[in-house]
Enzyme design. Structure first.
Site, mmCIF file in Angstrom:
data_model
loop_
_atom_site.group_PDB
_atom_site.id
_atom_site.type_symbol
_atom_site.label_atom_id
_atom_site.label_comp_id
_atom_site.label_asym_id
_atom_site.label_seq_id
_atom_site.Cartn_x
_atom_site.Cartn_y
_atom_site.Cartn_z
ATOM 1 N N GLN A 99 0.828 -1.205 0.114
ATOM 2 C CA GLN A 99 -0.085 -0.131 0.020
ATOM 3 C C GLN A 99 0.795 1.265 -0.046
ATOM 4 O OE1 GLN A 99 -3.297 -0.088 2.868
ATOM 5 N NE2 GLN A 99 -2.803 -2.464 2.902
ATOM 6 N N LYS A 195 1.333 -8.610 -15.718
ATOM 7 C CA LYS A 195 0.237 -9.126 -14.876
ATOM 8 C C LYS A 195 -0.977 -8.161 -14.442
ATOM 9 C CE LYS A 195 0.922 -9.399 -10.208
ATOM 10 N NZ LYS A 195 1.394 -9.968 -8.895
HETATM 11 C C1 R5P Z 1 3.292 -7.952 -6.338
HETATM 12 O O1 R5P Z 1 3.117 -6.970 -6.786
HETATM 13 C C2 R5P Z 1 4.289 -8.594 -5.354
HETATM 14 O O2 R5P Z 1 5.293 -8.550 -6.100
HETATM 15 C C3 R5P Z 1 3.900 -10.049 -5.436
HETATM 16 O O3 R5P Z 1 3.756 -10.594 -6.729
HETATM 17 C C4 R5P Z 1 2.426 -10.219 -4.943
HETATM 18 O O4 R5P Z 1 2.175 -9.091 -4.018
HETATM 19 C C5 R5P Z 1 2.123 -11.535 -4.513
HETATM 20 O O5 R5P Z 1 0.939 -11.535 -3.981
HETATM 21 P P1 R5P Z 1 0.174 -13.000 -4.067
HETATM 22 O O6 R5P Z 1 0.727 -14.080 -3.596
HETATM 23 O O7 R5P Z 1 -1.245 -12.996 -3.348
HETATM 24 O O8 R5P Z 1 -0.175 -12.891 -5.672
#
Ligand code: R5P
Length: 313
Positions: A99, A195
């Site tokens: 955040q 992504k």
């Molecule tokens: C995203 O911007 C971070 O680098 C991680 O890819 C992400 O926060 C991982 O979160 P989750 O395991 O919930 O996809």
């Protein structure tokens, strides 16, 4: 005049890591009782004299995030009121880091709020590792030492002697970190996933920039929370013809159904660090490498006023 000794304290968030750091430094852990009052409020009592001491407080703000953050703040307050000469908050995993901006209207910048709280509580310095966004360093007006776990993680991956390695980054924001991995893997090619986040625990892969076909893919990320990003990256890598797929991440928060998602993605292995506690997350396909020596060495250098950045050359 600062006492010659330095002291290592910890709250409840990752005692094992703190003990490993103390062991590396050949120090006894200093004593602090951190318990709860019957109503849930945090009760802290520093057990050792800290007057004039150079104190390092190891407390990642991993889940339960708010409990660990509040312990950190209250311990800093107690150490400051006990006349510690200098307090370094050692926060290997910095919760709320995602955040870090107003991504839409009427939302907080909680990472900045946490930085304000830590500073106002009385920390003189912060040491952290693989921040989700490096610019969070600028949320603090006190010195921040930002360490990288890549040397430790890559050391392990290198021993696997992958025939045709390729580093796959889970999102564009992690490209810089992934490039560092690729470089340390002997100049391996880099691929990046474009992504899109469709919800707090949902993402979709829009495109893969680069080639993974025929490669031994190493998917890298700063953290695994719900496991969606990394499991999705592994799935796409396989779909596009990867020879093998490994996952590497610094902070194994692994909440919700992360373990199931990663297990279902049938990767060769998941390599993580002990920046957050991993008790209960042990599996044959998970390899944990410790960052205690790296943190310990950085602590030693800060205490001696030596260069920390030279650790990464
Ligand atoms: C995203 O911007 C971070 O680098 C991680 O890819 C992400 O926060 C991982 O979160 P989750 O395991 O919930 O996809």
């Amino acid at each position: 005049m600062r006492k010659k000794e330095f002291q290592i304290f910890t709250g409840n968030s990752n005692r094992r890591l703190a003990e490993r750091i103390a062991k590396y430094l050949e120090l006894e852990m200093s004593n602090a009782e951190v318990s709860r009052f019957p109503d849930g409020e945090i009760d802290v009592k520093i057990g050792d004299d800290v007057r004039g001491a150079d104190v390092f407080l190891v407390q990642p703000t991993s889940p339960p995030v708010n409990e660990n953050l509040m312990e950190l703040l209250i311990m800093i307050d107690a150490l400051r009121r006990a006349s510690a000469e200098r307090i370094t908050a050692v926060i290997p995993y910095f919760g709320y880091a995602r955040q870090d901006r107003k991504a839409e209207g009427r939302v907080p910048i909680s990472a900045k709020l946490c930085a304000n709280l830590i500073t106002r509580a009385g920390a003189d310095r912060v040491m952290t590792m693989d921040l989700h966004a490096a610019q969070i360093q600028g949320f603090f007006d006190i010195p921040v030492d930002h360490l990288y776990a890549a040397p430790v993680l890559i050391d392990y991956v290198r021993k696997k002697e992958l025939q045709k390695p390729c580093v796959l980054c889970c999102d564009v924001g992690g490209a810089k970190m992934a490039r560092a991995y690729a470089k340390r893997l002997g100049g391996a090619p880099l691929a990046i996933i474009d992504k899109r986040r469709t919800g707090p625990s949902e993402t979709e892969v829009a495109e893969v920039i680069g080639t993974v076909e025929g490669h031994d893919v190493v998917v890298v990320d700063d953290m695994i929370s719900t496991g969606t990003s990394i499991a999705e990256a592994a799935r796409v890598a396989r779909e596009r013809g990867a020879r093998s797929v490994r996952m590497v991440a610094t902070h194994a928060v692994l909440c919700g159904k992360a373990m199931e998602k990663i297990e279902a993605s049938k990767v060769e292995e998941l390599v993580i660090t002990d920046s957050v506690p991993i008790t209960g997350k042990e599996r044959p396909w998970i390899k944990t490498v410790t960052v205690a020596e790296l943190l310990g060495e950085a602590i030693r250098r800060i205490h001696k006023s030596e260069s920390v950045s030279s650790l990464f050359v």
